[in-house]
Each structure stands twice: as C-alpha cells, then as structure tokens.
Enzyme design. Sequence first.
Site, short mmCIF file in Angstrom:
data_model
loop_
_atom_site.label_atom_id
_atom_site.label_comp_id
_atom_site.label_asym_id
_atom_site.label_seq_id
_atom_site.Cartn_x
_atom_site.Cartn_y
_atom_site.Cartn_z
N ARG A 198 0.67 -1.32 -0.07
CA ARG A 198 -0.13 0.08 0.02
C ARG A 198 1.03 1.33 0.08
O ARG A 198 2.13 1.30 0.37
CB ARG A 198 -0.95 0.02 0.93
CG ARG A 198 -1.99 -1.16 1.37
CD ARG A 198 -2.68 -1.16 2.57
NE ARG A 198 -3.44 -2.37 2.77
CZ ARG A 198 -3.28 -3.54 3.14
NH1 ARG A 198 -2.02 -3.76 3.56
NH2 ARG A 198 -3.98 -4.56 3.18
N LYS A 221 -2.13 -3.02 7.75
CA LYS A 221 -3.40 -2.79 7.73
C LYS A 221 -3.94 -3.59 8.74
O LYS A 221 -4.88 -3.58 9.84
CB LYS A 221 -4.30 -2.54 6.48
CG LYS A 221 -5.44 -2.14 6.80
CD LYS A 221 -6.36 -2.06 5.23
CE LYS A 221 -7.87 -1.77 5.36
NZ LYS A 221 -8.45 -1.58 4.23
N HIS A 277 -3.91 3.09 -5.01
CA HIS A 277 -4.14 1.53 -4.70
C HIS A 277 -4.17 0.86 -6.03
O HIS A 277 -4.04 -0.56 -6.19
CB HIS A 277 -5.60 1.42 -4.25
CG HIS A 277 -5.67 0.26 -3.12
ND1 HIS A 277 -4.95 0.16 -2.15
CD2 HIS A 277 -6.41 -0.83 -3.16
CE1 HIS A 277 -5.23 -0.67 -1.30
NE2 HIS A 277 -5.94 -1.55 -2.00
N ARG A 280 -1.09 -1.29 -6.22
CA ARG A 280 -1.14 -2.39 -5.72
C ARG A 280 -1.90 -3.54 -6.69
O ARG A 280 -1.59 -4.95 -6.59
CB ARG A 280 -1.92 -2.36 -4.56
CG ARG A 280 -2.07 -3.58 -3.59
CD ARG A 280 -2.40 -3.10 -2.12
NE ARG A 280 -3.01 -4.37 -1.40
CZ ARG A 280 -2.44 -4.85 -0.41
NH1 ARG A 280 -1.00 -4.84 -0.38
NH2 ARG A 280 -3.15 -5.86 0.35
N HIS A 303 -3.46 -10.39 2.82
CA HIS A 303 -4.98 -10.48 2.90
C HIS A 303 -5.33 -11.61 3.92
O HIS A 303 -4.65 -12.84 3.99
CB HIS A 303 -5.66 -10.92 1.47
CG HIS A 303 -5.78 -9.98 0.62
ND1 HIS A 303 -5.73 -10.10 -0.81
CD2 HIS A 303 -5.65 -8.52 0.50
CE1 HIS A 303 -5.81 -9.02 -1.38
NE2 HIS A 303 -5.62 -8.08 -0.55
N TYR A 312 -7.96 -11.74 -8.03
CA TYR A 312 -7.25 -11.57 -9.27
C TYR A 312 -7.04 -12.77 -9.82
O TYR A 312 -6.43 -12.96 -11.02
CB TYR A 312 -6.09 -11.17 -8.60
CG TYR A 312 -5.95 -10.00 -7.78
CD1 TYR A 312 -5.76 -8.57 -8.66
CD2 TYR A 312 -6.14 -9.79 -6.54
CE1 TYR A 312 -6.02 -7.33 -7.80
CE2 TYR A 312 -6.07 -8.59 -5.80
CZ TYR A 312 -5.97 -7.39 -6.47
OH TYR A 312 -5.91 -6.29 -5.72
#
Length: 335
Positions: A198, A221, A277, A280, A303, A312
């Site tokens: 990020r 995050k 973003h 990313r 994640h 993706y």
Amino acid sequence: MAIKKTETGWLVDAQPAGRGGKRFRKSFKTQAEAKAWEAWLKTQINQKAEWAPDKRDIRKITDLVDTWFQHHGVGLRSGKDTYARLKAMMAAMGNPTVENFDVSMFAEYRTKRLSVGISANNLNREHAYLRSVFNELERLGFWTKENPLAKLRQFKITETELSYLTLPQVTHLLDAISKGRNKHALLVTKICLATGARWSEAEELRLSQIHTGLIQYARTKSGKVRSVPIQSELETELREHHKTHGEGERVFGYAFSAFREAIERSEIVLPDGQLTHALRHTFASHFMMNGGNIITLQRILGHSSLTMTMRYAHLAPEHLQEAKNLNPLALLTLG
C-alpha cells in the site's frame, strides 16, 4: 390487578410486577378460585426475576462507546480513529439513551446518510463498527441483551472491476513522476509496483525494514508482519536514497501529492478511489497474468482471507481453460 365477572366465570387480569412487567390472564369458575390464584401470583413476583419489568437504562449510547474504547478500542491500531468515528455517528443520531436506541433508529440514520451522497460501502463500515461495539461489550460483560444490529443486513455492494496499469502505462507513469520535483515519489511508486505494498506502507518505510534481499512490512493494515523479496538493484537504490534524502530512520518523505500530479500529467484515467491503490492492483494483476500462485499472492498482499485475493484469479493464464476442453461439444469433437 383486577378480577372481573364474565359470562363464563371470573377473569383474573393481572400484572403482579407492575407496569411493564409480565401480564397474566386466566378464567375461573368461581370468584374464590380467582382470588386464590391472584394471591398466589403476588407471592411469585419476589421469587421469579423474569417476571419483573426490565430496569430502565438511562445511559447515553456514547457511554457504551466510551466503555468500549476504555476496555478494548484503546488497544487497537486504529482504535482512536474508530472511536472518533463512532462518537460522530452518535452525535448525528442525537446521542439517544441506551433504552431508546434500536435497529430502526440506526436504519433511519443510514438512509439519511445515503441520501446525501455517503457511499453504501462507507455506511457498511459504520454498521460493522457499531455492531462490533455491542459484540465486544457482551464479551466483556458490559452488555447482556441482544445486539440491536445483529440482524440488520448490510447494503449489497456491486463489485467494481479492479483497474491495473499495462506495462506501457507503467513506463509512461514512471516517466511522468521522474519529471516532477518531489525526490521521493518515483522510488515509492517503484516499491508499490515491486512488492504490492500500500502507498502508506511504502512511504513510511524505515531503513530497519530493508533486509538482505527483502522488505519486511510491519505496520500493516492487518497488523501482521509480511516479508517480500526484492531485486538487489532496487535494494541498492533504496539504501543510496536513504543516504542522500532519508529523514532519520525513514527512507522517504511524503510524496502522495506528487504522485497525484503525475497521474494528472500522464492523463492516465483511474476509477474513483483507486489512485495509489491502482499500483497494488497492478502488482497483483501482473503477478497472476505471469503465472503466479494465488496462495503466494495472498501472503504477499497480506490478505487475511483468500476471498479478497481471489479477485485476481481470473487473470491467471489457466483460468477457466477447462471450459474450452471439457465441455460436451469439445468432447464430441475429440471422440
């Protein structure tokens, strides 16, 4: 309490715990039986707490939020920001008492916010924040009733296509950034493209996070540490940049505005909310298009759920190729 004569006998209509308490109605053939049952009800009120009316809870809803922050939120990485947001929500709802707060009040607040242009995604986050407050207070023993927001459904969000840059666009963007005056923006962008970081993670990079052949992201995050390998040339560039332009332990200064200006100069069009973003997404998209593994990508991006990374998966070269070879028409042709 009341005993009334009816066509079929004597009716006892009683609330032994008083107004708000449990109500009892029962008919008897004789007045004596009715009076005896009424007297028995009066003796039971002191023995059965569930018959008593609920005690009024005159605390303000912000009192619950304060308790949540004191005992739980203060230890969260984004606790202060969430606390401020919760307080603003309560103020917008008029800071009702706990006994008056219910799901309809929040639903009305949510509808008003939606009508003035607040996104459904944003409102879903507010819903989740407040619902989690009641859940955590219940775990801590400060809330004993049902979570008032437990059964409220969140808005259904239409999934938008993730935008990524093609290789020519990446070259064009890097060229546009290099022509700007900010000395950090180009290398921060390279870090995002090379590791899927990020923007904030790359921009706040410290020298201690750069190890031999990899970058370790700690202030993430999700709060989880992850390490991503980088090429030796990029590592050398980072260390040289820190020597020349570093600020203490930090490798970079702030460069977000410079990146935004470069996007405008390059005339690359990105969807709303996908400015930095998009870098990313670009990393993840090219990773999959070049044969990367979805589980590996999940670990690189950090994640917590594979569901997020699966966005993706359709970019993988072998994605749904079985449909071409295993459909009945193809099988008939082969036969």
